[in-house]
Structure formats: C-alpha cells, structure tokens
Design a protein around this motif. Structure first.
Motif, PDB file in Angstrom:
ATOM      1  N   GLY A   1       0.807  -1.210   0.000  1.00 34.84           N
ATOM      2  CA  GLY A   1       0.000   0.000   0.000  1.00 34.84           C
ATOM      3  C   GLY A   1       0.845   1.267   0.000  1.00 34.84           C
ATOM      4  O   GLY A   1       2.065   1.254   0.144  1.00 34.84           O
ATOM      5  N   GLN A   2       0.175   2.392  -0.162  1.00 32.18           N
ATOM      6  CA  GLN A   2       0.830   3.692  -0.245  1.00 32.18           C
ATOM      7  C   GLN A   2       1.330   4.121   1.147  1.00 32.18           C
ATOM      8  O   GLN A   2       0.673   3.917   2.162  1.00 32.18           O
ATOM      9  N   VAL A   3       2.540   4.704   1.186  1.00 37.05           N
ATOM     10  CA  VAL A   3       3.114   5.193   2.441  1.00 37.05           C
ATOM     11  C   VAL A   3       2.800   6.679   2.574  1.00 37.05           C
ATOM     12  O   VAL A   3       3.074   7.459   1.659  1.00 37.05           O
ATOM     13  N   VAL A   4       2.219   7.088   3.741  1.00 37.39           N
ATOM     14  CA  VAL A   4       1.846   8.480   3.983  1.00 37.39           C
ATOM     15  C   VAL A   4       2.722   9.027   5.114  1.00 37.39           C
ATOM     16  O   VAL A   4       2.829   8.400   6.185  1.00 37.39           O
ATOM     17  N   TYR A   5       3.351  10.188   4.893  1.00 40.23           N
ATOM     18  CA  TYR A   5       4.134  10.854   5.932  1.00 40.23           C
ATOM     19  C   TYR A   5       3.463  12.162   6.320  1.00 40.23           C
ATOM     20  O   TYR A   5       3.111  12.984   5.454  1.00 40.23           O
ATOM     21  N   ASN A   6       3.280  12.361   7.630  1.00 34.51           N
ATOM     22  CA  ASN A   6       2.753  13.632   8.126  1.00 34.51           C
ATOM     23  C   ASN A   6       3.878  14.663   8.245  1.00 34.51           C
ATOM     24  O   ASN A   6       5.065  14.331   8.154  1.00 34.51           O
ATOM     25  N   GLY A   7       3.458  15.927   8.478  1.00 35.27           N
ATOM     26  CA  GLY A   7       4.445  16.967   8.716  1.00 35.27           C
ATOM     27  C   GLY A   7       5.256  16.664   9.967  1.00 35.27           C
ATOM     28  O   GLY A   7       4.730  16.171  10.962  1.00 35.27           O
ATOM     29  N   LYS A   8       6.565  16.968   9.937  1.00 33.96           N
ATOM     30  CA  LYS A   8       7.427  16.630  11.061  1.00 33.96           C
ATOM     31  C   LYS A   8       7.494  17.779  12.070  1.00 33.96           C
ATOM     32  O   LYS A   8       7.147  18.926  11.749  1.00 33.96           O
TER      33      LYS A   8
ATOM     34  N   ASP B   1       0.026  20.888   8.111  1.00 41.35           N
ATOM     35  CA  ASP B   1      -0.583  19.570   8.276  1.00 41.35           C
ATOM     36  C   ASP B   1      -1.641  19.560   9.382  1.00 41.35           C
ATOM     37  O   ASP B   1      -1.349  19.231  10.536  1.00 41.35           O
ATOM     38  N   PRO B   2      -2.874  19.903   9.045  1.00 41.56           N
ATOM     39  CA  PRO B   2      -3.954  19.930  10.054  1.00 41.56           C
ATOM     40  C   PRO B   2      -4.389  18.544  10.523  1.00 41.56           C
ATOM     41  O   PRO B   2      -5.196  18.434  11.439  1.00 41.56           O
ATOM     42  N   LYS B   3      -3.845  17.472   9.918  1.00 37.77           N
ATOM     43  CA  LYS B   3      -4.284  16.122  10.279  1.00 37.77           C
ATOM     44  C   LYS B   3      -3.657  15.640  11.577  1.00 37.77           C
ATOM     45  O   LYS B   3      -4.065  14.625  12.127  1.00 37.77           O
ATOM     46  N   ILE B   4      -2.624  16.349  12.101  1.00 34.70           N
ATOM     47  CA  ILE B   4      -1.889  15.877  13.274  1.00 34.70           C
ATOM     48  C   ILE B   4      -2.822  15.800  14.489  1.00 34.70           C
ATOM     49  O   ILE B   4      -3.523  16.757  14.816  1.00 34.70           O
ATOM     50  N   THR B   5      -2.804  14.652  15.175  1.00 34.99           N
ATOM     51  CA  THR B   5      -3.633  14.483  16.375  1.00 34.99           C
ATOM     52  C   THR B   5      -2.832  14.040  17.595  1.00 34.99           C
ATOM     53  O   THR B   5      -3.330  14.125  18.716  1.00 34.99           O
ATOM     54  N   SER B   6      -1.599  13.566  17.401  1.00 39.64           N
ATOM     55  CA  SER B   6      -0.810  13.103  18.543  1.00 39.64           C
ATOM     56  C   SER B   6       0.670  13.110  18.184  1.00 39.64           C
ATOM     57  O   SER B   6       1.053  13.268  17.020  1.00 39.64           O
TER      58      SER B   6
ATOM     59  N   ILE C   1       1.511  12.064  23.422  1.00 36.95           N
ATOM     60  CA  ILE C   1       0.882  13.353  23.728  1.00 36.95           C
ATOM     61  C   ILE C   1      -0.266  13.581  22.754  1.00 36.95           C
ATOM     62  O   ILE C   1      -0.092  13.454  21.525  1.00 36.95           O
ATOM     63  N   ALA C   2      -1.441  13.914  23.258  1.00 31.56           N
ATOM     64  CA  ALA C   2      -2.555  14.291  22.385  1.00 31.56           C
ATOM     65  C   ALA C   2      -2.372  15.738  21.940  1.00 31.56           C
ATOM     66  O   ALA C   2      -1.961  16.602  22.722  1.00 31.56           O
ATOM     67  N   ILE C   3      -2.701  16.025  20.667  1.00 35.78           N
ATOM     68  CA  ILE C   3      -2.517  17.359  20.103  1.00 35.78           C
ATOM     69  C   ILE C   3      -3.840  17.830  19.506  1.00 35.78           C
ATOM     70  O   ILE C   3      -4.469  17.118  18.711  1.00 35.78           O
ATOM     71  N   ASN C   4      -4.255  19.032  19.881  1.00 33.90           N
ATOM     72  CA  ASN C   4      -5.434  19.672  19.291  1.00 33.90           C
ATOM     73  C   ASN C   4      -4.943  20.840  18.447  1.00 33.90           C
ATOM     74  O   ASN C   4      -4.473  21.852  18.974  1.00 33.90           O
ATOM     75  N   ARG C   5      -5.065  20.704  17.130  1.00 36.08           N
ATOM     76  CA  ARG C   5      -4.549  21.711  16.210  1.00 36.08           C
ATOM     77  C   ARG C   5      -5.419  22.961  16.213  1.00 36.08           C
ATOM     78  O   ARG C   5      -6.633  22.915  16.337  1.00 36.08           O
ATOM     79  N   GLY C   6      -4.743  24.116  16.073  1.00 34.77           N
ATOM     80  CA  GLY C   6      -5.434  25.372  15.855  1.00 34.77           C
ATOM     81  C   GLY C   6      -5.429  25.720  14.385  1.00 34.77           C
ATOM     82  O   GLY C   6      -5.075  24.905  13.526  1.00 34.77           O
ATOM     83  N   SER C   7      -5.772  26.951  14.071  1.00 33.45           N
ATOM     84  CA  SER C   7      -5.861  27.365  12.671  1.00 33.45           C
ATOM     85  C   SER C   7      -4.524  27.780  12.097  1.00 33.45           C
ATOM     86  O   SER C   7      -4.361  27.847  10.881  1.00 33.45           O
ATOM     87  N   GLY C   8      -3.542  28.094  12.955  1.00 36.78           N
ATOM     88  CA  GLY C   8      -2.242  28.537  12.467  1.00 36.78           C
ATOM     89  C   GLY C   8      -1.128  27.644  12.974  1.00 36.78           C
ATOM     90  O   GLY C   8      -1.301  26.444  13.156  1.00 36.78           O
TER      91      GLY C   8
ATOM     92  N   MET D   1       5.228  12.667  14.849  1.00 35.13           N
ATOM     93  CA  MET D   1       3.833  13.122  14.933  1.00 35.13           C
ATOM     94  C   MET D   1       2.952  12.212  14.101  1.00 35.13           C
ATOM     95  O   MET D   1       3.375  11.694  13.050  1.00 35.13           O
ATOM     96  N   TYR D   2       1.663  12.033  14.549  1.00 38.78           N
ATOM     97  CA  TYR D   2       0.758  11.065  13.944  1.00 38.78           C
ATOM     98  C   TYR D   2      -0.581  11.728  13.647  1.00 38.78           C
ATOM     99  O   TYR D   2      -1.001  12.678  14.332  1.00 38.78           O
ATOM    100  N   ASP D   3      -1.250  11.165  12.605  1.00 33.70           N
ATOM    101  CA  ASP D   3      -2.640  11.552  12.375  1.00 33.70           C
ATOM    102  C   ASP D   3      -3.551  10.487  12.986  1.00 33.70           C
ATOM    103  O   ASP D   3      -3.069   9.524  13.599  1.00 33.70           O
TER     104      ASP D   3
END
Length: 396
Positions: free
Chosen positions: A12-19, A41-46, A76-83, A105-107
């Motif tokens: 399958g396809q490999v996906v990398y989030n923002g570091k 990368d707004p998908k980051i959640t942890s 660590i849980a992460i709640n993204r803001g708009s910026g 970091m993970y989505d």
C-alpha cells in the motif's frame, strides 16, 4: 516501465505527516522540557517521544522517583489550531545523563512523520553536589551616624551562578530576604554581566547571636528550566573600626599663623575641616586668577605630608601647588621650593605625601613656611578652603 516502481507500492501507499519543526530541549533537575512547532498539516492528532535511559544497565533496580533503565516513551494528544501551534511537554523521573529524544507526529489513522531528534543533558544529584556557596570574607558592620550597614566582601564564583539570596533581620526587627544578581559591566556593557565584589545590606540589626544567612543559586545552562541551590550558610560579622584620624598634636600647622593673598587669619589652622570656618578669597584676590596662602610653623621643621580641604568648587581650580621654604622670614625675594603640583581639579580632601621615585619610602622636607598656590578658572570662581594640615609621618 511499470516494473520499476510497482515493487515499491507493495503493502500500500506510504503516507508521511508533517514533522516537528524547531525542536528544542531544555535541561532540568531529573527532567527535561521538549518544545517544537507544527507549521502545517492539520491532520496531526498526537505525538510520541522516544528515548533511552543512559548511565545504567537495563534490569538494574529502579531508583526512587526515576524511570527504569532502557527504552521509554510518552504519547501526547494534540489539538490543532488554525495557524502555527507550539507543543511543550515535560518528561520527569529521568536519571542524570545525556539523552537523545526522538519525536514523531501522527494523524488519526496512525500515519507517522519522519523523525526529529534533539540531544539534552539532564542534571541531578551529581551536579547538585558539585556546586558551592559563593565564598566571602568576614562581613563588616559599620555603625556610624545613626546607620547600621553590613558590608559584604565577595570572592569569585562559577559563571553558572545566577543569584545570591541573603536573609537578615533589619533594625526594625523585620526578617528581610534580599536577592543579589549579576549586573551589566559598568566599564564596557559589551562584555556582558558581571558580579559585584562587594554588597551592602542597609539597616542590619546588631544583636547578640545575629547572623547573615545566604545561599547561591545556579543554572547549569542558560536555558535550563530548574534552578539548583546550595544549602544556606550562616556567618557572623565583625565591626568596622574607622581609622584613627591624626591627633591634633601631630598636625604641625594647628593654630599656627596664616597669611593669605589679602589678609591674615587663623581659620585655616583651627582644626575644623568642615566648611563652618573657611577661607574665601575676595573678588580682588581673584582678579589675576591666582590666590594663595601660607602657614608659619614657627621654626624650621621636618615634614612629609599635607592635607588641604577644598570645601567649595574644587572643579573650578585649574591647578594647585605646594611650596615651602626654610627662610627665617618671608620677603618679596624669598625663594620657594616646590614640593608638589597638581594640574586640574584637586580632591575635596587632597592629600600630598612626599616619597621617593618608586613610592616605597617617605622623603622628609625641611621648611618653616608652607604655601598653597591656587590657579582659578575665571574671576568668578569663588572657592572655599577650610583647613590646611601639615604632618611629619613615620611610615607610609
């Protein structure tokens, strides 16, 4: 050409989030602070931080309040803001040593970013045991004119020291805590912060058993999140004893006859150094920008020091000189010898001491008349001189 890349899509396809961006670590006391930024990368959640505890073998007994040896991690849980968001977390219960922290970091689907790493020291008991209180000589208590001030002479201290906490009781009976820190270099601010080599505690209460308590604070690194302190040290003090002024019997000029540019008088030799009794040249004397006075010691005497007290406007004096002669009387053709000349403003208490060329021994002069010759900046210069003293001292 499909065969050249299809093999890389197996599974399958490999996906990398923002570091993590701008990753930093801040050392502390058996802990560390980790900080980074999420630029996109707004998908980051942890996020997850991995490290390996150094300095001991895996399986060793766990020390109190410390994590076990070997690999460890936190999530660590992460709640993204708009910026742009910043993430700050603290990892405690760490053994003293050097760590490498790896951050991912993970989505919400479990896709990971590439790794970001940062290295940091963690400090603890070994560092605590290496620091010491700033050394000091015995403080001096100066009780004078209704004041009670404690002067503290300091010796050098390590550059990691950042503050000294002092505890004492003031004259009102109140326990005071005073903090002393580095100050900008007064001679060259570009050289950074420096320690003063002495401090003063005002209104120190002098009482039986009175003590000064102090401790020194250290930061092992400028960005450290924890301050280390030495134990408080209790020290006593000694009393400041002002030097005994020369006895009036030693002052060869005391009560001797004075002659000035325009008149005679005794106020310059009455033993009063204050400005209560003073000589103030008249406007007529000041017209040629030169005024003078001399004292008659009564007979030829050995002398090697003078003290002249300029109690008003010494900054307006362009020079002054000390002359002397062993002549029996003063006449218009009297030849004076110069003992000393000072160009520019004298001190309010200007002391001359006659010494040899390398200033290691006194040199005696012989004279009956001691003359002070003064140059003025302008005719309006209105100086005061309160006293002249002449001494024959035994030692420097």
């Amino acid at each position: 050409m499909d065969a050249t890349y299809k093999e890389f899509l197996n599974g399958g396809q490999v996906v990398y989030n923002g570091k993590p961006e701008g990753l930093q670590a801040f050392s502390g006391n058996k802990r560390v602070g980790i900080k980074w930024y999420i630029i996109s990368d707004p998908k980051i959640t942890s996020a997850k931080i991995f490290w390996n505890n150094p300095g001991h073998i895996e399986g060793d007994p766990v020390l109190p309040n410390q994590r076990p040896a070997g690999k460890d991690s936190i999530t660590i849980a992460i709640n993204r803001g708009s910026g742009t968001d910043s993430v700050i977390t603290f990892i405690d219960r760490l053994k003293e040593g050097i760590y490498t922290f790896s951050v991912y970091m993970y989505d919400d689907k479990g896709h990971s970013s590439v790794k970001s790493e940062v290295i940091s020291d963690v400090y603890g008991d070994n560092y605590q045991n290496s620091i010491g209180n700033r050394p000091t000589d015995m403080p001096q208590l100066n009780i004078l004119n209704g004041k009670s001030d404690l002067y503290i002479p300091w010796y050098g201290v390590a550059q990691q020291a950042v503050r000294i906490d002092l505890i004492y009781t003031n004259t009102a009976g109140i326990v005071k805590t005073v903090q002393k820190s580095k100050i900008p270099n007064p001679t060259d601010p570009r050289r950074g912060m420096i320690w003063l080599d002495k401090d003063t505690l005002f209104n120190f209460k002098d009482a039986a058993g009175a003590k000064l308590r102090y401790r020194t604070a250290y930061l092992p690194e400028e960005t450290a999140i924890d301050t280390f302190f030495t134990e408080y040290t209790d020290i006593g003090y000694k009393y400041y004893v002002p030097p005994t002024p020369p006895s009036k019997d030693d002052n060869l000029a005391l009560s001797k006859k004075i002659t000035t540019s325009s008149a005679t008088g005794t106020s310059l030799t009455d033993g009063d150094r204050s400005n209560t009794n003073k000589w103030q040249p008249s406007s007529g004397e000041r017209a040629d920008l030169n005024v003078w006075f001399y004292v008659d010691l009564g007979s030829v005497k050995d002398f090697n020091s003078t003290q002249v007290y300029f109690t008003k406007d010494p900054a307006k004096i362009t020079y002054y000189e000390i002359l002397y002669t062993d002549a029996a009387t003063i006449a218009t053709d009297t030849k004076w010898k110069r003992a000393y000349i000072k160009f520019g403003a004298p001190e309010e208490e200007d002391i001359f001491v006659s010494t040899n060329t390398d200033n290691t021994a006194l040199v005696n002069l012989k004279g009956r008349y001691i003359k002070i010759n003064i140059g003025l900046r302008d005719e309006a210069t209105n100086i005061n001189v309160s006293e002249i003293e002449v001494y024959h001292k035994d030692k420097l």
